[in-house]
Design a protein around this motif. Structure first.
Motif, PDB file in Angstrom:
ATOM      1  N   LYS A   1       0.831  -1.207   0.000  1.00 15.94           N
ATOM      2  CA  LYS A   1       0.000   0.000   0.000  1.00 15.94           C
ATOM      3  C   LYS A   1       0.865   1.256   0.000  1.00 15.94           C
TER       4      LYS A   1
ATOM      5  N   VAL B   1      -3.419   7.000  -1.122  1.00 13.54           N
ATOM      6  CA  VAL B   1      -2.669   8.252  -1.068  1.00 13.54           C
ATOM      7  C   VAL B   1      -2.439   8.713   0.362  1.00 13.54           C
ATOM      8  N   GLU B   2      -1.223   9.148   0.615  1.00 10.46           N
ATOM      9  CA  GLU B   2      -0.918   9.880   1.837  1.00 10.46           C
ATOM     10  C   GLU B   2      -0.244  11.161   1.388  1.00 10.46           C
ATOM     11  N   LEU B   3      -0.716  12.284   1.830  1.00 10.90           N
ATOM     12  CA  LEU B   3      -0.144  13.546   1.377  1.00 10.90           C
ATOM     13  C   LEU B   3       1.290  13.674   1.878  1.00 10.90           C
ATOM     14  N   PRO B   4       2.129  14.416   1.142  1.00  9.13           N
ATOM     15  CA  PRO B   4       3.514  14.603   1.584  1.00  9.13           C
ATOM     16  C   PRO B   4       3.553  15.172   3.000  1.00  9.13           C
ATOM     17  N   ASP B   5       4.529  14.716   3.743  1.00  9.10           N
ATOM     18  CA  ASP B   5       4.586  15.076   5.155  1.00  9.10           C
ATOM     19  C   ASP B   5       5.472  16.303   5.346  1.00  9.10           C
TER      20      ASP B   5
ATOM     21  N   MET C   1       2.153   2.073  -3.352  1.00 10.42           N
ATOM     22  CA  MET C   1       1.130   2.594  -4.260  1.00 10.42           C
ATOM     23  C   MET C   1       0.868   4.076  -4.022  1.00 10.42           C
ATOM     24  N   ASN C   2       1.365   4.618  -2.946  1.00  9.44           N
ATOM     25  CA  ASN C   2       1.184   6.045  -2.690  1.00  9.44           C
ATOM     26  C   ASN C   2       2.016   6.848  -3.684  1.00  9.44           C
ATOM     27  N   PRO C   3       1.356   7.695  -4.486  1.00  7.54           N
ATOM     28  CA  PRO C   3       2.107   8.412  -5.515  1.00  7.54           C
ATOM     29  C   PRO C   3       3.176   9.348  -4.958  1.00  7.54           C
ATOM     30  N   PHE C   4       3.068   9.697  -3.695  1.00  5.53           N
ATOM     31  CA  PHE C   4       4.050  10.623  -3.132  1.00  5.53           C
ATOM     32  C   PHE C   4       5.254   9.906  -2.519  1.00  5.53           C
TER      33      PHE C   4
ATOM     34  N   SER D   1       6.393   7.786   6.359  1.00  9.53           N
ATOM     35  CA  SER D   1       4.983   7.894   6.704  1.00  9.53           C
ATOM     36  C   SER D   1       4.704   7.476   8.150  1.00  9.53           C
ATOM     37  N   PRO D   2       4.143   8.374   8.948  1.00  8.01           N
ATOM     38  CA  PRO D   2       3.813   8.003  10.326  1.00  8.01           C
ATOM     39  C   PRO D   2       2.713   6.943  10.376  1.00  8.01           C
TER      40      PRO D   2
ATOM     41  N   LEU E   1      -2.837  21.582  -0.290  1.00  2.76           N
ATOM     42  CA  LEU E   1      -3.137  20.797  -1.485  1.00  2.76           C
ATOM     43  C   LEU E   1      -4.542  20.186  -1.427  1.00  2.76           C
TER      44      LEU E   1
ATOM     45  N   ALA F   1       1.463  13.986  -8.288  1.00  5.76           N
ATOM     46  CA  ALA F   1       2.819  14.002  -7.731  1.00  5.76           C
ATOM     47  C   ALA F   1       3.782  14.710  -8.678  1.00  5.76           C
TER      48      ALA F   1
END
Lengths: 172, 192
Positions: free
Chosen positions: A142, B125-129, A145-148, A157-158, B137, B36
């Motif tokens: 997963k 998706v997880e937004l940039p930290d 799969m995160n585009p960032f 990622s926390p 955004l 992205a």
């Protein structure tokens, strides 16, 4: 049992690290490594050495789950490995707590106990680690799969960290 | 509401019979990559990224409306409330297979919210930290542009913007849609 978990990229760079202790049998989830203060770099060192063994073992089995592949006798550490399809390695160093072995005096009596916090090589422990690895694998996919997220970069990622901690608490 | 039920039926039928399906992860990953990439291209100036996404959506919407009308074969909406039902239960249904909830109408029937229970664009998706993305955004901002473009082609000038997003840690993903005016047929200024 104390655990040191690390994800290593195909280029041998660590992507994610976590140390935790057992939560089974009344464990408080705090790691207590035998080598004390030196554990932080000794664990890295031991796991890094085990990567050579992974390279040998990985061709002998079609499975991603390679079980315990190496151990380091001076601290009674065992290293399990899970290999993903792109040669990313999930390495878990597990070390039974010092107190039980010290009181027992020998390793044989530790092995007679089958509970996960005590015995690093029992089938129950192996199964628990396998479940843990599978859960982390799912989380890992997963994350990819995160585009960032950029492939090959450390996972910051926390949410991922928190979920891996959760998996550790659940299985180990 | 009768129009809502009708819209739901139409949406369901078109979705089942007249829409080509495509793998959801392909869509998610493609869209995620675009966002992205925009972020890196604009050097993480999220205001710019939002604007670009909206512009891209606008261009999509202007074409998509034709496809939408051809597939759904529905007539003109009687009022803006019908339009909202159509957007949710037919439009979003056939293109994304979601039906956002239409709610929070203002008294003058010119403003409503779309609540997205699920958002196929934002899976994984997880937004940039970086401490800013969470505040600046709007990841799915392309949808605002799509609505604006599509409705403009059927004589409705609207404004659409997100007001909350689960990606930012909000409880719901909410888009606010405001009808600015109906566009009357206007003669070009220098026409006789």
């Amino acid at each position: 049992m104390s655990y040191y978990f690390v994800i290593i990229s195909p280029a041998d760079t660590p992507l994610f690290e976590l140390t935790f202790g057992t939560s089974k049998a009344g464990g408080d989830g705090v790691p207590r490594f035998r080598n004390g203060e030196t554990a932080r770099y000794m664990n890295q060192f031991i796991v890094h050495a085990a990567l050579d063994v992974v390279e040998e073992v990985q061709w002998l089995s079609p499975n991603m789950w390679l079980k315990v592949i190496d151990n380091y006798a001076p601290t009674n550490s065992h290293i399990s490995c899970f290999l993903t399809g792109t040669n990313v390695r999930f390495m878990l160093l597990h070390q039974p707590s010092a107190i039980t072995t010290a009181s027992a005096g020998s390793r044989s009596s530790t092995i007679s106990s089958t509970s996960i916090p005590q015995n690093p090589t029992s089938p129950q422990t192996e199964e628990a680690i396998r479940q843990f690895m599978n859960e982390v694998f799912e989380l890992w996919v997963k994350t990819l799969m995160n585009p960032f997220y950029t492939i090959g970069k450390p996972i910051k990622s926390p949410v991922f960290r928190q979920r891996v901690v959760g998996a550790g608490r659940k299985w180990l | 509401m009768a129009s809502g039920q009708k819209a739901a039926r139409v949406g369901e039928e078109v979705w089942k019979t007249r829409v080509e399906k495509v793998n959801a992860e392909l869509v998610t990953l493609t869209y995620g990559t675009i966002v992205a990439q925009l972020c890196t291209d604009y050097d993480y100036d999220y205001a710019q990224v939002n604007q670009q996404l909206d512009k891209m959506g606008y261009n999509i919407g202007m074409r998509l409306i034709e496809d939408f009308l051809a597939k759904s074969n529905i007539g003109r909406c009687g009022n803006f409330r019908d339009t909202a039902e159509m957007i949710s239960k037919v439009g979003f249904k056939i293109f994304l297979n979601v039906t956002p909830t239409v709610t929070n109408w203002t008294a003058d029937n010119k403003q409503f919210s779309l609540l997205f229970d699920e958002n196929p664009l934002a899976d994984f998706v997880e937004l940039p930290d970086d401490g800013r993305a969470q505040d600046e955004l709007w990841f799915s901002n392309i949808l605002c542009g799509v609505l604006r473009g599509a409705l403009e082609m059927v004589q409705m000038s609207i404004e659409a913007r997100f007001v909350s997003d689960v990606l930012r840690g909000n409880d719901v993903t909410e888009m606010r849609v405001t009808l600015l005016r109906y566009i009357e047929d206007e003669m070009p200024p220098d026409d006789d």
